[in-house]
Design a protein around this motif. Structure first.
Motif, PDB file in Angstrom:
ATOM      1  N   ARG B 411       0.822  -1.223   0.000  1.00 41.63           N
ATOM      2  CA  ARG B 411       0.000   0.000   0.000  1.00 41.63           C
ATOM      3  C   ARG B 411       0.852   1.267   0.000  1.00 41.63           C
ATOM      4  NH1 ARG B 411      -1.581   1.807   5.499  1.00 41.63           N
ATOM      5  NH2 ARG B 411      -0.260   0.697   6.954  1.00 41.63           N
ATOM      6  N   HIS B 412       2.158   1.110   0.200  1.00 39.64           N
ATOM      7  CA  HIS B 412       3.041   2.287   0.184  1.00 39.64           C
ATOM      8  C   HIS B 412       3.723   2.453  -1.178  1.00 39.64           C
ATOM      9  CE1 HIS B 412       2.589   2.902   4.509  1.00 39.64           C
ATOM     10  NE2 HIS B 412       2.655   1.594   4.612  1.00 39.64           N
ATOM     11  N   CYS B 413       3.365   1.605  -2.118  1.00 44.75           N
ATOM     12  CA  CYS B 413       4.022   1.653  -3.434  1.00 44.75           C
ATOM     13  C   CYS B 413       3.210   2.494  -4.409  1.00 44.75           C
ATOM     14  CB  CYS B 413       4.169   0.241  -3.993  1.00 44.75           C
ATOM     15  SG  CYS B 413       5.295  -0.769  -3.042  1.00 44.75           S
ATOM     16  N   GLY B 414       3.841   2.815  -5.536  1.00 44.83           N
ATOM     17  CA  GLY B 414       3.114   3.471  -6.610  1.00 44.83           C
ATOM     18  C   GLY B 414       3.485   4.929  -6.797  1.00 44.83           C
ATOM     19  N   ARG B 415       4.425   5.397  -5.995  1.00 51.10           N
ATOM     20  CA  ARG B 415       4.795   6.800  -6.105  1.00 51.10           C
ATOM     21  C   ARG B 415       6.037   7.009  -6.974  1.00 51.10           C
ATOM     22  NH1 ARG B 415       7.486  10.813  -3.937  1.00 51.10           N
ATOM     23  NH2 ARG B 415       8.897   9.294  -3.022  1.00 51.10           N
ATOM     24  N   ALA B 416       6.948   6.064  -6.879  1.00 47.25           N
ATOM     25  CA  ALA B 416       8.220   6.229  -7.601  1.00 47.25           C
ATOM     26  C   ALA B 416       8.043   5.982  -9.101  1.00 47.25           C
ATOM     27  CB  ALA B 416       9.251   5.259  -7.041  1.00 47.25           C
ATOM     28  N   ARG B 417       8.901   6.595  -9.869  1.00 49.04           N
ATOM     29  CA  ARG B 417       8.974   6.313 -11.302  1.00 49.04           C
ATOM     30  C   ARG B 417       9.908   5.125 -11.486  1.00 49.04           C
ATOM     31  NH1 ARG B 417       4.976   6.746 -13.300  1.00 49.04           N
ATOM     32  NH2 ARG B 417       3.916   8.413 -12.217  1.00 49.04           N
ATOM     33  N   MET B 418       9.435   4.144 -12.202  1.00 45.56           N
ATOM     34  CA  MET B 418      10.241   2.953 -12.474  1.00 45.56           C
ATOM     35  C   MET B 418      10.792   3.071 -13.890  1.00 45.56           C
ATOM     36  SD  MET B 418       9.955   0.917  -9.840  1.00 45.56           S
ATOM     37  CE  MET B 418       8.888   0.607  -8.443  1.00 45.56           C
ATOM     38  N   VAL B 419      12.091   3.141 -13.977  1.00 42.96           N
ATOM     39  CA  VAL B 419      12.715   3.316 -15.291  1.00 42.96           C
ATOM     40  C   VAL B 419      13.619   2.117 -15.568  1.00 42.96           C
ATOM     41  CG1 VAL B 419      14.199   4.787 -16.713  1.00 42.96           C
ATOM     42  CG2 VAL B 419      12.679   5.821 -14.985  1.00 42.96           C
ATOM     43  N   GLY B 420      13.304   1.398 -16.623  1.00 44.41           N
ATOM     44  CA  GLY B 420      14.118   0.257 -17.017  1.00 44.41           C
ATOM     45  C   GLY B 420      15.187   0.693 -17.993  1.00 44.41           C
TER      46      GLY B 420
END
Lengths: 137, 617
Positions: B411-420
């Motif tokens: 529930r604390h996830c989803g804020r960061a930008r994930m860049v591959g």
């Protein structure tokens, strides 16, 4: 990966680091490869890293052990700085090993400072792996 | 603790009686019961005017053998710690009000993310939900509402409560029973035990008589049984005696003993049914009879006949009785220099050594239970480096703790930008990652890096060398780098990469850069993890562009021709642009960078952040 044979260091994350100013890492690479072939996941950071940097990497990588390769003769100071940094970060439980050109008479002082094991260039690789595997079991 | 529930971990958010009694029954059976208390402690710690050693006597009687941790469940840290504890627990028992249970997240609905196998027991006054849910309830109130008071006491006198806390104790037992039923079932879920229901249930045969035959229940003089006569309290010359003659054969023996064999022929007294019909006549004979002798003399006469009778003892007499001693029901518990005397476990388990530990001091086990792994999630949320590192290991190793941690932090996830960041070996991915991290830092972003290198298919070992090229940015406090081995997982990433990246997201890093192994055409595992994919191409990719059209080129959101200072770079960029022009859809930019000097990387970083803003919008 069903063909993988579980080596004596399987599942262990080990940092191989070179503190100090000497510019030769052939020995460190040989050690890193030997550890890899024994099943370890080896984090290698390259040359000329400060003790502070090594402590940071050891913490972030959550390693089971730190191996310091030191050829410069400053092994006592560098090892103590790494050990002190780990303790200060609450990670004094991570064992530190030292390898390189360590005169026999310096071994006791390193161990007294908290170094878990000392390997020199005449230590057979198999013996080093055995000792590490026992220490990290 | 030993016992059949050894290894079962129960969290108790209990106060006063029902929850703590439930927890203590389970602890007596060997469960590890962890009492979660607010900073001021269970109110039961302050109820009694008496203390024994350091403990309030009331609290000591209900909380032996437990552990205590103090958590402020209204805080994020408290919740994170609760979820950590729940992750390794089998059950949670609470007897707070439903509104507080919901507010503090003590339901299965809330805790199932931390542990889908958790059994959550709510002991409430009127049920977890419903029109009465949030009305206050105490033992007294429930005894009043359920008819228990109305049927207790002498006729004509005020309604009376049972002398002990029948409601709270019964609710505690029912909670323990329900909890164990779910543990046997092996599935998590909610258990909703209402004290009102529990007491209605215990009216069983009285309720049945009313519901089926219209018979009202009422207070019976001298606590007489409604159907069996004589079965009640009789006054003796020196006290009170319960006599319970439930079979006609015992009645026969009694009549002979008291020298009234004619009663056996008397149609008013001869059978159970007749005696019930003629209760008053029976009592008119028996009341003066019993009053004429002492309780002891009556016992001496009735016991050899097998007639059920007992003097009415005081609690003090009962605790000091030979029987209590023989059954070892009064136990001594050593507690920090004091000896707590208490009533022992009523459930006897022959062959099992019964052990009792002292009640816990408030927060006594905080260090043991919260400073270690159990509050790993809280420490990850606080971005404590060692905790983040340790948590990644748990997740990477697929441990139960790691699985639980992933669920807790979801529930604390989803804020960061994930860049591959992917591309063939030698494209300069690690150097580019470091240069990009540096630019993002300059733009005020914190950066986590997950760098994946291949594991040896022969030994399982790995040489994780991406850091060699990452330079001084590794020492920055706003940067966290973790090397992962692919551990035999195909697709250019390891099996745990996505969850490790999610953990770094939960830890509050703004951008998570995920560097894959040197990737070929089909290594597109990063597509499932990162919302933005950069494909890094070395100069001279040339004709290979055509060959790579399928696979990793398809998953790219942008292309980076790195080492743009080398011959062939310009041509590679041109060919990529030409290839992209053939395809419909969103424009995918091509950047040229020299990661070793930082050339072009600023532009790439700014594009990433602009894309971040667009994706978030």
């Amino acid at each position: 990966m069903s063909a993988v044979a579980a080596g004596p260091l399987a599942g262990k994350r080990i940092l191989v680091a070179k503190p100090g100013l000497d510019g030769h890492d052939a020995g460190a690479k040989v050690i890193a490869l030997a550890l890899r072939d024994a099943g370890a996941e080896v984090i290698y950071t390259g040359l000329r890293k400060s003790p502070e940097f090594i402590v940071r990497v050891a913490l972030d990588e959550d390693v089971a052990a730190v191996g310091l390769s030191i050829l410069s003769g400053s092994h006592q100071e560098l090892a103590q700085e790494v050990l002190g940094g780990l303790r200060a970060a609450g990670a004094g439980d991570i064992p530190v090993f030292v390898g390189g050109t360590i005169p026999p008479q310096d071994r006791a002082a390193l161990v007294a400072a908290g170094v878990k094991g000392v390997f020199t260039n005449d230590t057979p690789l198999a013996q080093m792996i055995d000792e590490l595997a026992r220490a990290l079991a | 603790m030993s016992g059949p529930l050894s290894g079962i971990v129960v969290l108790e958010v209990g106060h006063m009686l029902a929850g703590p009694y439930c927890g203590m029954l389970l602890a007596d059976l060997g469960a590890e019961v962890i009492k979660i208390e607010p900073p001021e402690g269970d109110i039961g710690r302050r109820v009694s005017p008496h203390t024994v050693g350091a403990h309030n006597a009331y609290f000591a009687s209900l909380n032996r053998s437990k552990k205590s941790v103090v958590l402020d469940l209204a805080s994020d840290e408290g919740q994170a710690a609760l979820h950590c504890l729940a992750a390794r627990a089998h059950a949670l028992v609470t007897n707070l009000r439903p509104a507080a249970i919901r507010k503090l997240g003590l339901t299965y609905e809330t805790l199932k993310d931390a542990n889908p196998g958790l059994v959550c027991v709510a002991l409430t006054g009127y049920g977890l939900l419903g029109s009465h849910a949030d009305r206050p309830a105490y033992d007294y109130v429930i005894q009043a509402l359920t008819g228990v008071m109305a049927i207790t006491g002498e006729p004509g006198s005020p309604p009376a409560k049972t002398g002990y806390s029948a409601v709270d104790n019964s609710a505690g037992m029912m909670g323990a029973l329900g909890l164990l039923a779910k543990i046997v079932e092996g599935k998590g879920g909610q258990i909703d035990v209402s004290m009102h229901d529990v007491m209605l249930s215990q009216l069983n045969y009285l309720a049945g008589a009313w519901l089926n035959a219209g018979e009202r229940a009422g207070r019976m003089a001298r606590s007489a049984h409604p159907y069996i006569v004589p079965a009640q309290v009789f006054e003796t010359s020196d006290g009170w005696l319960v006599v319970f003659i439930s079979h006609d054969e015992f009645w026969r023996r009694f009549c002979v003993e008291v020298g009234r064999p004619e009663w056996l022929e008397d149609p008013r007294f001869a059978t159970m049914a007749a005696r019930r019909e003629n209760r008053e006549a029976v009592l008119a004979e028996l009341v003066p009879l019993f009053k004429a002798g002492s309780s002891a003399s009556w016992m001496a006469r009735l016991a050899p006949l097998g007639v059920v009778a007992a003097p009415v003892a005081t609690m003090e007499q009962a605790l000091g009785s030979e029987l209590a001693r023989e059954r070892d029901m009064v136990v001594a518990i050593e507690a920090g220099g004091a000896t707590i005397r208490a009533v022992g476990n009523p459930i006897r388990l022959p062959g099992t050594a019964q052990a009792y530990g002292p009640p816990p001091r408030l927060g006594e086990h905080n260090a043991e239970l919260l400073q270690a792994r159990s509050n790993l999630a809280a420490r990850v949320l606080a971005r404590e480096r060692r905790a983040v590192a340790r948590a990644i290991s748990e997740i990477e190793n697929g441990s139960a703790e790691g699985e639980a941690l992933s669920r807790q932090l979801a529930r604390h996830c989803g804020r960061a930008r994930m860049v591959g960041i992917t591309g063939p070996p030698g494209a300069g991915k690690s150097t580019l990652v470091a240069a990009l991290a540096k630019e993002l830092l300059a733009l005020g972003r914190s950066v986590a890096v997950v760098a994946v290198d291949p594991s040896s298919p022969l030994t399982g070992g790995a040489l994780l060398g991406d850091r060699i090229r990452m330079g001084e940015v590794q020492g920055h406090d706003e940067v966290f780098i973790r090397s992962l081995a692919s551990r035999g997982h195909a697709g250019g990433v390891s099996r745990a990469t996505g969850r490790v990246a999610a953990l770094l997201d939960a830890a509050g890093f703004d951008v998570v850069l995920i560097e894959t192994v040197g990737a070929g055409q089909s290594e597109v595992g990063i597509a499932a993890i990162a919302a933005t994919r950069l494909v890094v191409c070395p100069p001279g990719l040339g004709d290979d562009v055509q060959a790579l059209k399928a696979g990793i080129l398809e998953i790219a959101d942008a292309f980076v021709v790195n080492k743009a200072d080398l011959p062939g770079a310009e041509r590679t960029a041109r060919e990529l642009v030409a290839m992209l022009a053939l395809k419909k859809g969103a424009r995918r930019p091509v950047f040229s960078t020299v990661a070793t000097t930082g050339g072009g990387v600023g532009e790439l970083a700014r594009w990433l952040l602009a894309r971040e803003a667009a994706l978030a919008a």
